[in-house]
Design a protein around this motif. Structure first.
Motif, short mmCIF file in Angstrom:
data_model
loop_
_atom_site.label_atom_id
_atom_site.label_comp_id
_atom_site.label_asym_id
_atom_site.label_seq_id
_atom_site.Cartn_x
_atom_site.Cartn_y
_atom_site.Cartn_z
N GLY A 56 0.80 -1.22 0.00
CA GLY A 56 0.00 0.00 0.00
C GLY A 56 0.83 1.27 0.00
N GLN A 57 2.01 1.21 0.57
CA GLN A 57 2.94 2.34 0.62
C GLN A 57 2.25 3.62 1.11
OE1 GLN A 57 4.24 2.00 -3.49
NE2 GLN A 57 6.07 0.91 -2.82
N GLY A 58 1.39 3.48 2.13
CA GLY A 58 0.73 4.64 2.72
C GLY A 58 -0.41 5.22 1.92
N ALA A 59 -0.93 4.47 0.96
CA ALA A 59 -2.01 4.97 0.11
C ALA A 59 -3.38 4.79 0.77
CB ALA A 59 -1.99 4.25 -1.24
N MET A 60 -4.33 5.53 0.23
CA MET A 60 -5.74 5.44 0.62
C MET A 60 -6.49 4.71 -0.49
SD MET A 60 -6.16 7.11 3.54
CE MET A 60 -7.83 7.76 3.63
N LEU A 61 -7.12 3.59 -0.17
CA LEU A 61 -7.93 2.87 -1.14
C LEU A 61 -9.34 3.44 -1.10
CD1 LEU A 61 -8.42 0.72 -3.25
CD2 LEU A 61 -8.80 -0.92 -1.39
N VAL A 62 -9.81 3.97 -2.21
CA VAL A 62 -11.15 4.53 -2.32
C VAL A 62 -11.97 3.54 -3.14
CG1 VAL A 62 -12.56 6.45 -3.12
CG2 VAL A 62 -10.27 6.89 -2.19
N ILE A 63 -13.01 2.98 -2.51
CA ILE A 63 -13.85 1.98 -3.14
C ILE A 63 -15.21 2.57 -3.47
CG2 ILE A 63 -14.94 -0.28 -2.91
CD1 ILE A 63 -12.78 -0.91 -0.75
N ASP A 64 -15.52 2.67 -4.76
CA ASP A 64 -16.86 3.06 -5.18
C ASP A 64 -17.67 1.79 -5.31
OD1 ASP A 64 -19.21 3.80 -6.42
OD2 ASP A 64 -18.25 4.95 -8.02
N GLY A 65 -18.44 1.50 -4.26
CA GLY A 65 -19.28 0.32 -4.24
C GLY A 65 -20.71 0.60 -4.68
N GLY A 66 -20.89 1.72 -5.37
CA GLY A 66 -22.22 2.06 -5.86
C GLY A 66 -23.20 2.46 -4.78
N GLY A 67 -22.71 2.63 -3.57
CA GLY A 67 -23.59 3.01 -2.46
C GLY A 67 -24.48 1.88 -1.98
N SER A 68 -24.16 0.65 -2.37
CA SER A 68 -24.99 -0.49 -1.98
C SER A 68 -24.98 -0.70 -0.47
CB SER A 68 -24.49 -1.78 -2.65
OG SER A 68 -25.21 -2.90 -2.16
N GLY A 125 -15.17 -5.73 -11.81
CA GLY A 125 -14.94 -4.35 -11.42
C GLY A 125 -13.76 -3.75 -12.16
N GLN A 126 -13.45 -2.50 -11.79
CA GLN A 126 -12.35 -1.78 -12.41
C GLN A 126 -11.46 -1.21 -11.33
OE1 GLN A 126 -15.36 0.64 -14.55
NE2 GLN A 126 -13.95 0.41 -16.28
N ARG A 127 -10.18 -1.09 -11.63
CA ARG A 127 -9.25 -0.54 -10.67
C ARG A 127 -8.47 0.61 -11.27
NH1 ARG A 127 -5.17 -4.93 -8.63
NH2 ARG A 127 -3.80 -3.16 -8.43
N ASP A 128 -8.08 1.52 -10.37
CA ASP A 128 -7.27 2.68 -10.72
C ASP A 128 -7.88 3.51 -11.85
OD1 ASP A 128 -5.32 2.46 -8.71
OD2 ASP A 128 -4.31 0.87 -9.84
N ILE A 129 -9.18 3.81 -11.69
CA ILE A 129 -9.88 4.72 -12.58
C ILE A 129 -10.47 5.85 -11.73
CG2 ILE A 129 -10.46 2.89 -14.23
CD1 ILE A 129 -13.39 3.09 -13.06
N ALA A 130 -10.88 6.93 -12.36
CA ALA A 130 -11.57 8.00 -11.62
C ALA A 130 -12.94 7.50 -11.18
CB ALA A 130 -11.71 9.24 -12.50
N GLY A 134 -20.75 11.38 -3.81
CA GLY A 134 -20.82 12.39 -2.76
C GLY A 134 -20.29 13.75 -3.16
N GLY A 135 -20.33 14.08 -4.44
CA GLY A 135 -19.89 15.39 -4.89
C GLY A 135 -18.39 15.54 -5.05
N ALA A 136 -17.64 14.44 -4.99
CA ALA A 136 -16.19 14.50 -5.13
C ALA A 136 -15.72 13.41 -6.10
CB ALA A 136 -15.50 14.32 -3.79
N THR A 137 -14.64 13.69 -6.78
CA THR A 137 -14.01 12.72 -7.67
C THR A 137 -12.66 12.34 -7.08
OG1 THR A 137 -15.13 13.60 -9.61
CG2 THR A 137 -13.11 12.34 -10.00
N PHE A 138 -12.37 11.05 -7.11
CA PHE A 138 -11.11 10.50 -6.63
C PHE A 138 -10.45 9.78 -7.80
CE2 PHE A 138 -14.08 10.62 -3.14
CZ PHE A 138 -13.35 11.06 -2.06
N ALA A 139 -9.18 10.03 -8.01
CA ALA A 139 -8.46 9.38 -9.10
C ALA A 139 -7.02 9.13 -8.67
CB ALA A 139 -8.50 10.25 -10.36
N PRO A 140 -6.39 8.10 -9.23
CA PRO A 140 -4.98 7.89 -8.95
C PRO A 140 -4.20 9.15 -9.28
CG PRO A 140 -5.91 5.99 -10.08
CD PRO A 140 -6.96 7.06 -10.11
N GLY A 141 -3.24 9.48 -8.42
CA GLY A 141 -2.48 10.70 -8.57
C GLY A 141 -2.99 11.82 -7.68
N MET A 142 -4.20 11.66 -7.15
CA MET A 142 -4.77 12.63 -6.21
C MET A 142 -4.41 12.19 -4.79
SD MET A 142 -8.47 13.19 -8.01
CE MET A 142 -8.84 14.85 -7.51
N PHE A 143 -4.79 13.02 -3.80
CA PHE A 143 -4.52 12.71 -2.40
C PHE A 143 -5.81 12.86 -1.60
CE2 PHE A 143 -0.66 13.78 -4.40
CZ PHE A 143 0.29 12.97 -3.81
#
Length: 159
Positions: A56-68, A125-130, A134-143
């Motif tokens: 993980g090297q200190g990363a944050m995993l953001v999971i878009d689970g569709g709000g299920s 599913g898909q990995r490392d995509i935008a 909740g009104g925000a976008t998360f993408a690899p390269g962001m913090f």
């Protein structure tokens, strides 16, 4: 990690986007932040296991689970795997389970709710995509940074 999202918002108002107040903090680490990695899945956490098994090297995993709210995408076994492999935290647009055990781990975890039922294991599913929710976008390269006050995202590191 020593920061408060409210202070980061004050100091970097023009550089942050704030996630709608929809997630609850469940992890033993009350604040976590780092580079963003993403998953887009639905009621299937096979890719969560695959990704958390990587360094993980200190990363944050953001999971878009569709709000299920019908199945848990993260449980204590996967949270322990995240700790073992150096992930800072996990943000779940969906549910988790084993919340008491997760609360004892040195990992930041934010999710919509808890649910006792496990997921399917199709590996879809898909990995490392935008991903956006909740009104925000998360993408690899962001913090991403999260604490008990909320979740924020920035294009550049803030701490």
């Amino acid at each position: 990690m020593d920061f408060h999202t409210a202070d980061l918002c004050d100091a970097h108002e023009d550089r942050v986007r704030v996630l709608a107040p929809m997630l609850r903090s469940y992890g033993g680490a009350r604040a976590a932040g780092g580079p963003v990695r993403t998953l887009k899945i639905f009621e299937d956490n096979a890719l969560v296991r695959e990704m958390l098994a990587e360094p993980g090297q200190g990363a944050m995993l953001v999971i878009d689970g569709g709000g299920s709210l019908r199945r848990a995408l993260l449980g204590d076994n996967l949270a322990e795997l995240a700790v073992k492999n150096g992930w800072a935290g996990v943000i779940v647009y969906g549910c988790i389970r084993d919340s008491a055990a997760i609360g004892r781990l040195p990992l930041g975890v934010w999710a919509l709710a808890t649910h006792p039922q496990k997921t399917l294991k199709r590996g879809e599913g898909q990995r490392d995509i935008a991903v956006s929710f909740g009104g925000a976008t998360f993408a690899p390269g962001m913090f991403a940074y999260a604490d008990e006050d909320g979740v924020i995202v920035s294009d550049t590191p803030l701490v």
